[in-house]
Scaffold this motif. Structure first.
Motif, PDB file in Angstrom:
ATOM      1  N   ALA A  51       0.855  -1.188   0.000  1.00  0.00           N
ATOM      2  CA  ALA A  51       0.000   0.000   0.000  1.00  0.00           C
ATOM      3  C   ALA A  51       0.888   1.233   0.000  1.00  0.00           C
ATOM      4  CB  ALA A  51      -0.921   0.002   1.220  1.00  0.00           C
ATOM      5  N   ARG A  52       0.355   2.334  -0.531  1.00  0.00           N
ATOM      6  CA  ARG A  52       1.176   3.547  -0.656  1.00  0.00           C
ATOM      7  C   ARG A  52       0.282   4.764  -0.729  1.00  0.00           C
ATOM      8  NH1 ARG A  52       2.444   7.060  -4.213  1.00  0.00           N
ATOM      9  NH2 ARG A  52       1.119   5.999  -5.748  1.00  0.00           N
ATOM     10  N   SER A  53       0.846   5.893  -0.319  1.00  0.00           N
ATOM     11  CA  SER A  53       0.185   7.182  -0.471  1.00  0.00           C
ATOM     12  C   SER A  53       1.194   8.182  -1.016  1.00  0.00           C
ATOM     13  CB  SER A  53      -0.356   7.685   0.866  1.00  0.00           C
ATOM     14  OG  SER A  53      -0.730   9.050   0.781  1.00  0.00           O
ATOM     15  N   ALA A  64      -2.726   8.145   5.495  1.00  0.00           N
ATOM     16  CA  ALA A  64      -3.344   7.827   4.205  1.00  0.00           C
ATOM     17  C   ALA A  64      -2.855   6.477   3.684  1.00  0.00           C
ATOM     18  CB  ALA A  64      -3.049   8.932   3.194  1.00  0.00           C
ATOM     19  N   ALA A  65      -1.559   6.192   3.859  1.00  0.00           N
ATOM     20  CA  ALA A  65      -1.026   4.896   3.437  1.00  0.00           C
ATOM     21  C   ALA A  65      -1.636   3.763   4.262  1.00  0.00           C
ATOM     22  CB  ALA A  65       0.499   4.889   3.568  1.00  0.00           C
ATOM     23  N   ASN A  67      -4.587   3.823   5.683  1.00  0.00           N
ATOM     24  CA  ASN A  67      -5.964   3.665   5.202  1.00  0.00           C
ATOM     25  C   ASN A  67      -6.004   2.874   3.901  1.00  0.00           C
ATOM     26  OD1 ASN A  67      -7.333   5.028   7.261  1.00  0.00           O
ATOM     27  ND2 ASN A  67      -6.993   7.025   6.311  1.00  0.00           N
ATOM     28  N   ASP A  68      -5.026   3.121   3.024  1.00  0.00           N
ATOM     29  CA  ASP A  68      -4.942   2.395   1.760  1.00  0.00           C
ATOM     30  C   ASP A  68      -4.751   0.902   2.022  1.00  0.00           C
ATOM     31  OD1 ASP A  68      -4.670   2.659  -1.267  1.00  0.00           O
ATOM     32  OD2 ASP A  68      -2.810   1.622  -0.790  1.00  0.00           O
ATOM     33  N   GLU A  71      -8.070  -0.591   3.322  1.00  0.00           N
ATOM     34  CA  GLU A  71      -9.030  -0.781   2.231  1.00  0.00           C
ATOM     35  C   GLU A  71      -8.628  -1.967   1.358  1.00  0.00           C
ATOM     36  OE1 GLU A  71      -9.069   2.975   0.293  1.00  0.00           O
ATOM     37  OE2 GLU A  71     -10.086   4.001   1.955  1.00  0.00           O
ATOM     38  N   LEU A  72      -7.316  -2.159   1.171  1.00  0.00           N
ATOM     39  CA  LEU A  72      -6.835  -3.302   0.398  1.00  0.00           C
ATOM     40  C   LEU A  72      -7.231  -4.612   1.076  1.00  0.00           C
ATOM     41  CD1 LEU A  72      -5.103  -4.729  -1.762  1.00  0.00           C
ATOM     42  CD2 LEU A  72      -3.117  -4.300  -0.289  1.00  0.00           C
ATOM     43  N   LYS A 170      -3.994  -2.348  -4.210  1.00  0.00           N
ATOM     44  CA  LYS A 170      -5.327  -1.833  -4.543  1.00  0.00           C
ATOM     45  C   LYS A 170      -5.443  -1.479  -6.017  1.00  0.00           C
ATOM     46  CE  LYS A 170      -7.133   2.024  -2.718  1.00  0.00           C
ATOM     47  NZ  LYS A 170      -7.678   2.939  -1.684  1.00  0.00           N
ATOM     48  N   ARG A 174      -0.504   2.209  -7.541  1.00  0.00           N
ATOM     49  CA  ARG A 174       0.108   2.223  -6.218  1.00  0.00           C
ATOM     50  C   ARG A 174       1.583   1.828  -6.328  1.00  0.00           C
ATOM     51  NH1 ARG A 174      -3.671   4.775  -5.212  1.00  0.00           N
ATOM     52  NH2 ARG A 174      -5.068   4.629  -3.407  1.00  0.00           N
ATOM     53  N   ASP A 203      -4.924  -6.990  -8.340  1.00  0.00           N
ATOM     54  CA  ASP A 203      -5.350  -5.671  -7.873  1.00  0.00           C
ATOM     55  C   ASP A 203      -6.817  -5.496  -8.240  1.00  0.00           C
ATOM     56  OD1 ASP A 203      -5.659  -3.461 -10.208  1.00  0.00           O
ATOM     57  OD2 ASP A 203      -4.210  -4.992 -10.803  1.00  0.00           O
TER      58      ASP A 203
END
Length: 277
Positions: A51-53, A64-65, A67-68, A71-72, A170, A174, A203
């Protein structure tokens, strides 16, 4: 970085890698994806989540990362029936780890523009998975034309033991937002598939990747560039919205702005909006 134990988050940190003590094992819901179950449970090869932001290395970007990543994990549970959320670090734990235990890579583009990436890896291999989080741009490459985040992902996959059996993100962007930025990580995925005989990469846009297919890199390049265009359109849309909501004249020494709060003195540059050529 010296190692330390943090009782609050149940973490043991070593140079940007976090040995996480899971609260539960991975479970599979009814109707699970048999291929994922075989790779992770029968072959005992961990699932890898990335995951990444792009929102910088601030606490906001780290959150934010996190949260990503959350969600993933929700998407993987809905799509493949693999339930990791009850075992995985919380959003607060991931945010704290990335902000305070991650390692930074400072780079420069070919024209000398500096940029920073920060990463952290959660070692949850006792429960059958590993997670890496990143903050910072994937829309530029360093002065050697190397993309720092995909290089980190490639190293993470290479150093994970046992070799990952499933890799999830995701969206493709990303991983990278340049035409060929994904290549370091993708080469490692191809290597894993060739040496182990099986690998699932997925993804939420492409679903299962055709790793090793000679035409598939063209698809990845197109998805990375599409992600870059979407990000730029979103940024330009914010700029246009701010301009529309900014006043055109002073009233009692004040002017309406689109900012959610007042900037302190010295942190704002005021430019008059031109009404003519």
């Amino acid at each position: 970085m010296t190692s330390r134990h943090d009782d609050k988050f149940n973490l043991v940190a070593h140079e940007g890698a976090i040995k996480y003590l899971p609260r539960a094992d991975i479970e599979f819901a009814e109707g699970y994806e048999e291929e994922v179950y075989d790779l992770v449970v029968n072959q005992k090869r961990p699932a890898a989540f990335l995951a990444r932001s792009s929102i910088g290395t601030s606490m906001r970007g780290c959150r934010a990362a996190a949260n990503d990543a959350y969600e993933l994990l929700e998407w993987v549970e809905r799509t493949y029936g693999m339930k990791v959320l009850d075992s995985a670090p919380t959003i607060a734990e991931m945010t704290d780890a990335l902000r305070h235990h991650g390692y930074e890579v400072r780079s420069k583009t070919r024209d000398g523009t500096p940029f920073t990436n920060r990463y952290v890896v959660f070692d949850c291999l006792e429960a059958g998975y590993t997670i890496t989080l990143g903050v910072g741009t994937v829309a530029v490459e360093d002065e050697d034309f190397e993309p720092p985040f995909p290089e980190h992902v490639a190293r993470w996959l290479r150093e994970t033991t046992p070799t990952p059996g499933a890799i999830f993100m995701k969206r493709v962007d990303r991983l990278a937002r340049t035409e060929f930025g994904y290549i370091p990580a993708y080469k490692e995925m191809v290597h894993i598939k060739e040496t182990t005989g099986s690998l699932l990469v997925a993804d939420s846009q492409l679903f299962k990747w055709k790793v090793g297919d000679p035409d598939f890199p063209k698809v990845l390049s197109a998805m990375c560039l599409a992600g870059a265009r979407s990000a730029e359109e979103l940024k330009q849309g914010r700029y246009r919205a701010q301009r529309r909501r900014t006043g055109t004249k002073m009233v009692n020494g004040k002017v309406y702005t689109a900012l959610p709060h007042i900037c302190p003195p010295g942190f704002m540059l005021y430019l008059e909006r031109k009404t003519g050529p």
